[in-house]
Enzyme design. Sequence first.
Site, PDB file in Angstrom:
ATOM      1  N   HIS A  39       0.835  -1.206   0.000  1.00  0.00           N
ATOM      2  CA  HIS A  39       0.000   0.000   0.000  1.00  0.00           C
ATOM      3  C   HIS A  39       0.864   1.248   0.000  1.00  0.00           C
ATOM      4  O   HIS A  39       2.031   1.214   0.411  1.00  0.00           O
ATOM      5  CB  HIS A  39      -0.896   0.035   1.243  1.00  0.00           C
ATOM      6  CG  HIS A  39      -0.143   0.188   2.524  1.00  0.00           C
ATOM      7  ND1 HIS A  39       0.446  -0.886   3.174  1.00  0.00           N
ATOM      8  CD2 HIS A  39       0.158   1.297   3.272  1.00  0.00           C
ATOM      9  CE1 HIS A  39       1.055  -0.455   4.261  1.00  0.00           C
ATOM     10  NE2 HIS A  39       0.908   0.869   4.347  1.00  0.00           N
ATOM     11  N   HIS A 137       5.266   6.545  -0.322  1.00  0.00           N
ATOM     12  CA  HIS A 137       6.149   5.413  -0.569  1.00  0.00           C
ATOM     13  C   HIS A 137       5.382   4.117  -0.320  1.00  0.00           C
ATOM     14  O   HIS A 137       4.314   4.125   0.293  1.00  0.00           O
ATOM     15  CB  HIS A 137       7.381   5.471   0.344  1.00  0.00           C
ATOM     16  CG  HIS A 137       7.045   5.400   1.798  1.00  0.00           C
ATOM     17  ND1 HIS A 137       6.727   6.516   2.548  1.00  0.00           N
ATOM     18  CD2 HIS A 137       6.939   4.346   2.660  1.00  0.00           C
ATOM     19  CE1 HIS A 137       6.457   6.154   3.785  1.00  0.00           C
ATOM     20  NE2 HIS A 137       6.575   4.832   3.887  1.00  0.00           N
TER      21      HIS A 137
END
EC number: 3.1.4.37
Length: 216
Positions: A39, A137
Site C-alpha cells: 500500500h 512510498h
Amino acid sequence: MAVALWYCPPANSPCYDTVNSLILSLQTLFPDAVLFEPHVTITSQLRCDSADDAAAVLAAACAALRACRPQLDARGSPVVRFDAVAVGRRYFDKVHLACAHDRFLYGVAQVIRELFVQDPPDPAAAADWVHSSFRPHLSLVYSDLYHVDQALLRVLRQRIGDALGAALLPHPPAPGLQALWALQPPLDGWSIPGSFKVVRCEGPVRDWHVLAAADL
C-alpha cells in the site's frame, strides 16, 4: 498513526504480485519483520469515529481520483510510479519504494488532508503539509533494526533489483535515510483500478484492521 487511508494495487495484478512477493522474500533478512498488505499511505491521523466517517473518506478519495482519470488516460502513465529504493532509519520506512512526484496523487492527498484531518478544514494547512511533509512510498520492510550493515545492503540491492527487473543506482541519501538507489528504469505501479482502504493502525501491525474499502 491511528486511522490512515491506504491506496492499494488491485489484488492479483502484476504489480500486487511482484511487490507482495518481494515483501515476503525480504522477511528473512530482518528478525523482527512483519507481514502487511502492499500500500501507499495517502494520509494518517484521519478524523474517523464511525462507519459513516470511513465511508465519507472513501467517497471523497474515489471522487478525487476519478476526476483525474481522463488526464491520466491521456498521458498514459499511472498515478503511482516508483523512482527509487530507500533504506530509512525509522520502523515504518526501513526499506521502501519511493513514489515519483505526481500532481494527481498529491492532489488526492491534499483533498483528504483538508477534509478529514484538518479541523476545521484548512486548505492552506493541507497544501503546506503536502508540499513539506508528504513523502509517499510503498514499504517493503518494517523493522526496528537501526543500522543496516554493508553486507545486508548488498543483499537488499541485489534481491530488490532482481525482483523488479531494474538497476539500482547509488545516490547520496537524504537526511533520515541510510541508503538510496535510483530505479533505472523507473517502475510503473498502478492507477485505476486500485483500492482505497481506511485502516485502523493501532498497536502491533498484526492488530491493524481495515474499517472500510472501496475499489476503483
